[in-house]
Every structure is written in structure tokens, then in C-alpha cells.
Motif scaffolding. Structure first.
Motif, PDB file in Angstrom:
ATOM      1  N   LEU A 101     -23.433  43.833  41.435  1.00 50.65           N
ATOM      2  CA  LEU A 101     -24.456  42.882  41.004  1.00 50.65           C
ATOM      3  C   LEU A 101     -24.622  42.897  39.488  1.00 50.65           C
ATOM      4  O   LEU A 101     -24.759  41.845  38.863  1.00 50.65           O
ATOM      5  CB  LEU A 101     -25.785  43.171  41.705  1.00 50.65           C
ATOM      6  CG  LEU A 101     -25.825  42.876  43.194  1.00 50.65           C
ATOM      7  CD1 LEU A 101     -27.167  43.316  43.791  1.00 50.65           C
ATOM      8  CD2 LEU A 101     -25.569  41.400  43.485  1.00 50.65           C
ATOM      9  N   ASP A 102     -24.595  44.081  38.890  1.00 53.02           N
ATOM     10  CA  ASP A 102     -24.673  44.180  37.422  1.00 53.02           C
ATOM     11  C   ASP A 102     -23.500  43.462  36.773  1.00 53.02           C
ATOM     12  O   ASP A 102     -23.665  42.722  35.799  1.00 53.02           O
ATOM     13  CB  ASP A 102     -24.697  45.647  36.981  1.00 53.02           C
ATOM     14  CG  ASP A 102     -26.029  46.329  37.232  1.00 53.02           C
ATOM     15  OD1 ASP A 102     -27.018  45.623  37.511  1.00 53.02           O
ATOM     16  OD2 ASP A 102     -26.071  47.577  37.161  1.00 53.02           O
ATOM     17  N   ARG A 103     -22.298  43.674  37.325  1.00 51.72           N
ATOM     18  CA  ARG A 103     -21.091  43.051  36.768  1.00 51.72           C
ATOM     19  C   ARG A 103     -21.173  41.532  36.869  1.00 51.72           C
ATOM     20  O   ARG A 103     -20.918  40.818  35.891  1.00 51.72           O
ATOM     21  CB  ARG A 103     -19.854  43.556  37.521  1.00 51.72           C
ATOM     22  CG  ARG A 103     -18.558  42.854  37.099  1.00 51.72           C
ATOM     23  CD  ARG A 103     -17.385  43.245  37.975  1.00 51.72           C
ATOM     24  NE  ARG A 103     -17.565  43.015  39.387  1.00 51.72           N
ATOM     25  CZ  ARG A 103     -17.456  41.819  39.995  1.00 51.72           C
ATOM     26  NH1 ARG A 103     -17.205  40.728  39.279  1.00 51.72           N
ATOM     27  NH2 ARG A 103     -17.610  41.727  41.297  1.00 51.72           N
ATOM     28  N   ILE A 104     -21.551  41.035  38.048  1.00 57.61           N
ATOM     29  CA  ILE A 104     -21.613  39.586  38.244  1.00 57.61           C
ATOM     30  C   ILE A 104     -22.673  38.963  37.350  1.00 57.61           C
ATOM     31  O   ILE A 104     -22.440  37.937  36.712  1.00 57.61           O
ATOM     32  CB  ILE A 104     -21.864  39.251  39.730  1.00 57.61           C
ATOM     33  CG1 ILE A 104     -20.654  39.669  40.578  1.00 57.61           C
ATOM     34  CG2 ILE A 104     -22.164  37.765  39.918  1.00 57.61           C
ATOM     35  CD1 ILE A 104     -20.898  39.638  42.075  1.00 57.61           C
TER      36      ILE A 104
ATOM     37  N   PRO B  17     -27.183  41.138  49.380  1.00 53.59           N
ATOM     38  CA  PRO B  17     -25.954  41.739  49.893  1.00 53.59           C
ATOM     39  C   PRO B  17     -26.169  42.974  50.767  1.00 53.59           C
ATOM     40  O   PRO B  17     -25.289  43.336  51.544  1.00 53.59           O
ATOM     41  CB  PRO B  17     -25.167  42.094  48.640  1.00 53.59           C
ATOM     42  CG  PRO B  17     -26.170  42.163  47.557  1.00 53.59           C
ATOM     43  CD  PRO B  17     -27.310  41.277  47.935  1.00 53.59           C
ATOM     44  N   MET B  18     -27.322  43.630  50.651  1.00 49.59           N
ATOM     45  CA  MET B  18     -27.577  44.835  51.450  1.00 49.59           C
ATOM     46  C   MET B  18     -29.066  44.892  51.794  1.00 49.59           C
ATOM     47  O   MET B  18     -29.858  45.527  51.107  1.00 49.59           O
ATOM     48  CB  MET B  18     -27.121  46.089  50.701  1.00 49.59           C
ATOM     49  CG  MET B  18     -27.121  47.346  51.545  1.00 49.59           C
ATOM     50  SD  MET B  18     -26.424  48.773  50.663  1.00 49.59           S
ATOM     51  CE  MET B  18     -24.673  48.511  50.912  1.00 49.59           C
ATOM     52  N   TYR B  19     -29.430  44.229  52.880  1.00 53.77           N
ATOM     53  CA  TYR B  19     -30.825  44.127  53.317  1.00 53.77           C
ATOM     54  C   TYR B  19     -31.376  45.496  53.715  1.00 53.77           C
ATOM     55  O   TYR B  19     -32.541  45.782  53.514  1.00 53.77           O
ATOM     56  CB  TYR B  19     -30.866  43.167  54.509  1.00 53.77           C
ATOM     57  CG  TYR B  19     -32.215  42.712  54.978  1.00 53.77           C
ATOM     58  CD1 TYR B  19     -32.655  41.409  54.711  1.00 53.77           C
ATOM     59  CD2 TYR B  19     -33.045  43.540  55.713  1.00 53.77           C
ATOM     60  CE1 TYR B  19     -33.880  40.966  55.167  1.00 53.77           C
ATOM     61  CE2 TYR B  19     -34.278  43.099  56.166  1.00 53.77           C
ATOM     62  CZ  TYR B  19     -34.688  41.813  55.896  1.00 53.77           C
ATOM     63  OH  TYR B  19     -35.921  41.374  56.345  1.00 53.77           O
ATOM     64  N   ASN B  20     -30.524  46.338  54.301  1.00 56.55           N
ATOM     65  CA  ASN B  20     -30.929  47.640  54.831  1.00 56.55           C
ATOM     66  C   ASN B  20     -30.148  48.749  54.113  1.00 56.55           C
ATOM     67  O   ASN B  20     -29.250  49.352  54.683  1.00 56.55           O
ATOM     68  CB  ASN B  20     -30.649  47.660  56.346  1.00 56.55           C
ATOM     69  CG  ASN B  20     -31.048  48.955  57.026  1.00 56.55           C
ATOM     70  OD1 ASN B  20     -31.582  49.876  56.407  1.00 56.55           O
ATOM     71  ND2 ASN B  20     -30.766  49.047  58.312  1.00 56.55           N
ATOM     72  N   PRO B  21     -30.467  49.032  52.851  1.00 57.00           N
ATOM     73  CA  PRO B  21     -29.675  50.015  52.106  1.00 57.00           C
ATOM     74  C   PRO B  21     -29.752  51.428  52.674  1.00 57.00           C
ATOM     75  O   PRO B  21     -28.762  52.164  52.625  1.00 57.00           O
ATOM     76  CB  PRO B  21     -30.239  49.947  50.689  1.00 57.00           C
ATOM     77  CG  PRO B  21     -31.616  49.388  50.833  1.00 57.00           C
ATOM     78  CD  PRO B  21     -31.551  48.467  52.026  1.00 57.00           C
TER      79      PRO B  21
ATOM     80  N   LEU C 243     -32.327  44.842  46.298  1.00 54.34           N
ATOM     81  CA  LEU C 243     -31.782  43.923  45.311  1.00 54.34           C
ATOM     82  C   LEU C 243     -31.367  42.591  45.926  1.00 54.34           C
ATOM     83  O   LEU C 243     -30.854  42.542  47.045  1.00 54.34           O
ATOM     84  CB  LEU C 243     -30.585  44.564  44.613  1.00 54.34           C
ATOM     85  CG  LEU C 243     -30.903  45.845  43.844  1.00 54.34           C
ATOM     86  CD1 LEU C 243     -29.619  46.492  43.351  1.00 54.34           C
ATOM     87  CD2 LEU C 243     -31.854  45.563  42.690  1.00 54.34           C
ATOM     88  N   TYR C 244     -31.567  41.545  45.149  1.00 51.12           N
ATOM     89  CA  TYR C 244     -31.088  40.216  45.529  1.00 51.12           C
ATOM     90  C   TYR C 244     -30.697  39.484  44.260  1.00 51.12           C
ATOM     91  O   TYR C 244     -31.142  39.809  43.163  1.00 51.12           O
ATOM     92  CB  TYR C 244     -32.150  39.428  46.307  1.00 51.12           C
ATOM     93  CG  TYR C 244     -33.347  39.004  45.511  1.00 51.12           C
ATOM     94  CD1 TYR C 244     -33.417  37.732  44.945  1.00 51.12           C
ATOM     95  CD2 TYR C 244     -34.425  39.872  45.309  1.00 51.12           C
ATOM     96  CE1 TYR C 244     -34.529  37.341  44.201  1.00 51.12           C
ATOM     97  CE2 TYR C 244     -35.535  39.489  44.575  1.00 51.12           C
ATOM     98  CZ  TYR C 244     -35.582  38.221  44.022  1.00 51.12           C
ATOM     99  OH  TYR C 244     -36.674  37.826  43.288  1.00 51.12           O
ATOM    100  N   ALA C 245     -29.821  38.513  44.424  1.00 54.16           N
ATOM    101  CA  ALA C 245     -29.364  37.705  43.292  1.00 54.16           C
ATOM    102  C   ALA C 245     -29.680  36.252  43.566  1.00 54.16           C
ATOM    103  O   ALA C 245     -29.691  35.817  44.716  1.00 54.16           O
ATOM    104  CB  ALA C 245     -27.864  37.887  43.093  1.00 54.16           C
TER     105      ALA C 245
ATOM    106  N   VAL D 281     -30.434  38.935  38.827  1.00 55.63           N
ATOM    107  CA  VAL D 281     -30.587  39.974  39.846  1.00 55.63           C
ATOM    108  C   VAL D 281     -31.974  40.572  39.702  1.00 55.63           C
ATOM    109  O   VAL D 281     -32.394  40.926  38.595  1.00 55.63           O
ATOM    110  CB  VAL D 281     -29.501  41.069  39.706  1.00 55.63           C
ATOM    111  CG1 VAL D 281     -29.744  42.196  40.703  1.00 55.63           C
ATOM    112  CG2 VAL D 281     -28.112  40.469  39.897  1.00 55.63           C
ATOM    113  N   GLU D 282     -32.679  40.662  40.822  1.00 55.32           N
ATOM    114  CA  GLU D 282     -34.033  41.216  40.825  1.00 55.32           C
ATOM    115  C   GLU D 282     -34.219  42.109  42.043  1.00 55.32           C
ATOM    116  O   GLU D 282     -33.355  42.170  42.918  1.00 55.32           O
ATOM    117  CB  GLU D 282     -35.062  40.083  40.831  1.00 55.32           C
ATOM    118  CG  GLU D 282     -34.965  39.177  39.606  1.00 55.32           C
ATOM    119  CD  GLU D 282     -35.947  38.030  39.683  1.00 55.32           C
ATOM    120  OE1 GLU D 282     -37.134  38.275  39.399  1.00 55.32           O
ATOM    121  OE2 GLU D 282     -35.524  36.916  40.045  1.00 55.32           O
TER     122      GLU D 282
END
Length: 197
Positions: free
Chosen positions: A58-61, A139-143, A84-86, A71-72
């Protein structure tokens, strides 16, 4: 507009297929509802995206997108990981794309990252989608479940977040419900998978 939605849905299917790789001709034995990896399987998870990999992707994108992607965090998980979500695009219709609500459904995270990566690109189709849709990608709702490679949350009661729509017993459910309320999506896609990792 319909073409943009069809293209985004097609990207989701393609991303899931690319992430899953090739599979055996016969359906693998599995327990309905999971887990996808059975105790008697010898499977390496080394190449599967973990939480830290998602943070890096996410940081890269976001950095490479020249302002197209933000990204927040919607809050924190039960174990304190950022949810995290974008967001990409500024179209009038909001499209919600979530992955890995079940922590052991491994390939959906990679599919969501691939879709986000494409949507941030200079491709004419990606540009058209961004003009017509505001896409929220989780991308990862349940980390926590993803890190433990289990279907549910990691709390002692092991709550399935995909069934926590009435009780809101988990912080992930509350945080993402608030984000859903605030973004008011008209369209949604929840990526899952079954079978071998």
C-alpha cells in the motif's frame, strides 16, 4: 459506466485467478466454510502476503500513484493492527472492494493489491474506471486472522467477521461499518476463495 463496472469485476476475477495460480483438475477436498488448508497438508505460506507485506504494498502504490491513491486506517484490529484501506478514483459511484474477511482465504489479498495497482496505473481502462468510480479497497479486512491463518478473529470466542453484521462484537466490524456508512457505496465485491492454498 456499465463497461467500467464490468471491467472492474473482470479485474477482480483476473486478479483472483492470477493470485491463485494453477489448480488441479479435480476439486481438492475441503471442509465447507474452511479452513482452506487442512491439518494433513504440508503447505508453505512463505509466499503468501502477510500484514507487513500489505503495509509495504500500500505504501508503494500510494507513493508511486502521484496522488491518485490515498491510504488510510479505519481503526485498529483486536490485536492493534491498523485496518488499512485505499481509495482511488473520484467518480460519482462508490465501489467497495474487500478481501480476506476470512483470514485463511489467502489469495484474495493479493488479488485486491493487483487490482489497486492496476487502477493506479496510466492504463486507459484504469483511467476510465477512476473517472466513473471511487473505489475503496480493503486488501486485508481481518489482519489478525490472516496473521494466524485462521478463518475467524483471534479473540477467545473466534468470531467469524463475515457473520458479525448484527452484534458488531469485533472492533474490525465496527470500524468497517463506520467506513461503509461514511462512504455509502452503491456497489460492493467481497473476495473469497476455497480450496488449497
Amino acid at each position: 459506466m456499465r463497461r467500467s463496472i464490468a471491467t472492474l469485476a473482470g479485474l477482480a476475477v483476473l486478479g483472483t485467478g492470477l493470485a491463485a495460480g494453477t489448480s488441479a483438475a479435480a476439486d481438492p477436498a475441503h471442509i465447507p466454510g474452511g479452513p482452506c488448508i487442512q491439518d494433513d497438508q504440508n503447505v508453505s505460506l512463505a509466499s503468501v502476503a502477510g500484514y507487513d507485506d500489505v503495509v509495504q504494498a500500500l505504501d508503494r502504490i500510494e507513493s508511486a500513484s502521484q496522488g491518485l491513491v490515498t491510504v488510510e486506517s479505519a481503526g485498529t484490529s483486536g490485536e492493534g493492527r491498523e485496518l488499512l484501506y485505499a481509495t482511488v478514483g473520484d467518480g460519482p459511484t462508490t465501489f467497495w472492494l474487500q478481501a480476506r474477511i476470512h483470514g485463511n482465504e489467502l489469495h484474495s489479498t493479493e488479488a485486491a493489491i493487483q487490482i489497486l495497482d492496476h487502477l493506479a496505473s496510466g492504463d486507459p481502462t484504469a483511467r476510465l474506471i477512476r473517472e466513473n468510480l471511487t473505489v475503496v479497497v480493503i486488501p486485508m479486512y481481518n489482519p489478525d486472522g490472516a496473521e494466524a491463518n485462521i478463518r475467524q478473529s483471534t479473540t477467545p470466542t473466534r468470531i467469524d467477521l463475515n457473520r458479525d453484521w448484527e452484534n458488531f462484537a469485533q472492533p474490525e466490524s465496527v470500524a468497517f461499518w463506520k467506513l461503509w456508512r461514511d462512504t455509502a457505496p452503491e456497489l460492493a465485491l467481497d473476495l473469497h476463495h476455497m480450496g488449497q492454498a
